[in-house]
Design a protein around this motif. Structure first.
Motif, PDB file in Angstrom:
ATOM      1  N   PRO A   5      71.881  37.748  57.914  1.00 13.66           N
ATOM      2  CA  PRO A   5      72.992  38.619  57.506  1.00 13.66           C
ATOM      3  C   PRO A   5      73.777  39.179  58.708  1.00 13.66           C
ATOM      4  O   PRO A   5      74.993  39.295  58.663  1.00 13.66           O
ATOM      5  N   LEU A   6      73.060  39.479  59.781  1.00 14.51           N
ATOM      6  CA  LEU A   6      73.739  39.974  60.978  1.00 14.51           C
ATOM      7  C   LEU A   6      74.486  38.849  61.684  1.00 14.51           C
ATOM      8  O   LEU A   6      75.598  39.036  62.172  1.00 14.51           O
ATOM      9  N   LEU A   7      73.903  37.667  61.697  1.00 13.65           N
ATOM     10  CA  LEU A   7      74.534  36.520  62.334  1.00 13.65           C
ATOM     11  C   LEU A   7      75.823  36.123  61.635  1.00 13.65           C
ATOM     12  O   LEU A   7      76.787  35.682  62.276  1.00 13.65           O
ATOM     13  N   ASP A   8      75.895  36.323  60.297  1.00 14.38           N
ATOM     14  CA  ASP A   8      77.110  36.028  59.541  1.00 14.38           C
ATOM     15  C   ASP A   8      78.261  36.941  59.939  1.00 14.38           C
ATOM     16  O   ASP A   8      79.424  36.545  59.879  1.00 14.38           O
ATOM     17  N   ARG A   9      77.964  38.149  60.353  1.00 12.10           N
ATOM     18  CA  ARG A   9      78.997  39.102  60.738  1.00 12.10           C
ATOM     19  C   ARG A   9      79.404  38.983  62.205  1.00 12.10           C
ATOM     20  O   ARG A   9      80.355  39.611  62.636  1.00 12.10           O
ATOM     21  N   MET A  10      78.668  38.202  62.939  1.00 13.07           N
ATOM     22  CA  MET A  10      78.936  38.054  64.373  1.00 13.07           C
ATOM     23  C   MET A  10      79.754  36.798  64.632  1.00 13.07           C
ATOM     24  O   MET A  10      79.724  35.847  63.864  1.00 13.07           O
ATOM     25  N   GLU A  11      80.468  36.828  65.723  1.00 14.15           N
ATOM     26  CA  GLU A  11      81.180  35.636  66.165  1.00 14.15           C
ATOM     27  C   GLU A  11      80.374  35.016  67.302  1.00 14.15           C
ATOM     28  O   GLU A  11      80.086  35.666  68.309  1.00 14.15           O
ATOM     29  N   VAL A  12      80.014  33.755  67.137  1.00 15.87           N
ATOM     30  CA  VAL A  12      79.193  33.064  68.122  1.00 15.87           C
ATOM     31  C   VAL A  12      80.108  32.331  69.090  1.00 15.87           C
ATOM     32  O   VAL A  12      80.982  31.556  68.687  1.00 15.87           O
ATOM     33  N   ILE A  13      79.912  32.596  70.357  1.00 11.26           N
ATOM     34  CA  ILE A  13      80.702  31.947  71.406  1.00 11.26           C
ATOM     35  C   ILE A  13      79.766  31.058  72.206  1.00 11.26           C
ATOM     36  O   ILE A  13      78.772  31.519  72.755  1.00 11.26           O
ATOM     37  N   ALA A  14      80.097  29.802  72.259  1.00 13.15           N
ATOM     38  CA  ALA A  14      79.285  28.850  73.021  1.00 13.15           C
ATOM     39  C   ALA A  14      79.863  28.719  74.426  1.00 13.15           C
ATOM     40  O   ALA A  14      81.065  28.494  74.600  1.00 13.15           O
ATOM     41  N   LEU A  15      79.014  28.895  75.424  1.00 11.16           N
ATOM     42  CA  LEU A  15      79.436  28.758  76.809  1.00 11.16           C
ATOM     43  C   LEU A  15      78.920  27.432  77.353  1.00 11.16           C
ATOM     44  O   LEU A  15      77.737  27.139  77.279  1.00 11.16           O
ATOM     45  N   ALA A  16      79.832  26.651  77.901  1.00 17.02           N
ATOM     46  CA  ALA A  16      79.446  25.360  78.452  1.00 17.02           C
ATOM     47  C   ALA A  16      78.933  25.546  79.877  1.00 17.02           C
ATOM     48  O   ALA A  16      79.419  26.391  80.621  1.00 17.02           O
ATOM     49  N   GLY A  17      77.951  24.763  80.246  1.00 15.87           N
ATOM     50  CA  GLY A  17      77.419  24.821  81.597  1.00 15.87           C
ATOM     51  C   GLY A  17      75.971  24.406  81.625  1.00 15.87           C
ATOM     52  O   GLY A  17      75.333  24.195  80.582  1.00 15.87           O
TER      53      GLY A  17
END
Length: 135
Positions: A5-17
């Protein structure tokens, strides 16, 4: 380990490297071997330690990718090849040179004290910039 439920409200940003461990494997398995072959150096002539690669990655190549790491490895191998040629080593002979010695030579080439350049800034003020000169 974040609840859904918390993950649904968050925006996930993937960092390349790459992380340090991944860079070590890439350098050991690909970059070092291809550079050694391109310079015409046999694997018996050069000793590459994990400590030397780790020092190179942590001190000289801190960006996310491996392009600068490849450039630094190429630079070290060119110096090793020049050292082997100056010592008159042929393909039949073998001389152990470590990658750590090559990295040490790179550090010695950079000047210890930065040079100072004075400029007249706005209003006649003296601005002093410092630059580290590398050979």
């Amino acid at each position: 380990m974040i609840p859904n439920p918390l993950l649904d409200r968050m925006e996930v940003i993937a960092l390349a490297g790459y992380i340090t461990d991944e860079k070590m494997h890439i350098a050991r398995d690909y970059l070092e071997k291809t550079t050694r072959e391109a310079c015409g150096i046999k694997s018996e002539q050069v000793e590459v330690t994990d400590a030397a690669l780790l020092a190179l990655i942590e001190n000289y190549c801190r960006e996310a990718g491996v392009r600068n790491l490849q450039k630094q490895i190429e630079k070290i191998y060119r110096k090793i090849a020049l050292q082997l040629v100056r010592q008159g080593v042929t393909n039949e002979q073998s001389l152990k040179v470590s990658l750590q010695q090559g990295a040490k030579q790179l550090r010695e080439k950079s000047t210890e004290e930065p040079t100072q350049i004075a400029d007249d800034g706005p209003g006649g003020k003296k601005l002093v910039r410092t630059q580290r000169a590398c050979v």
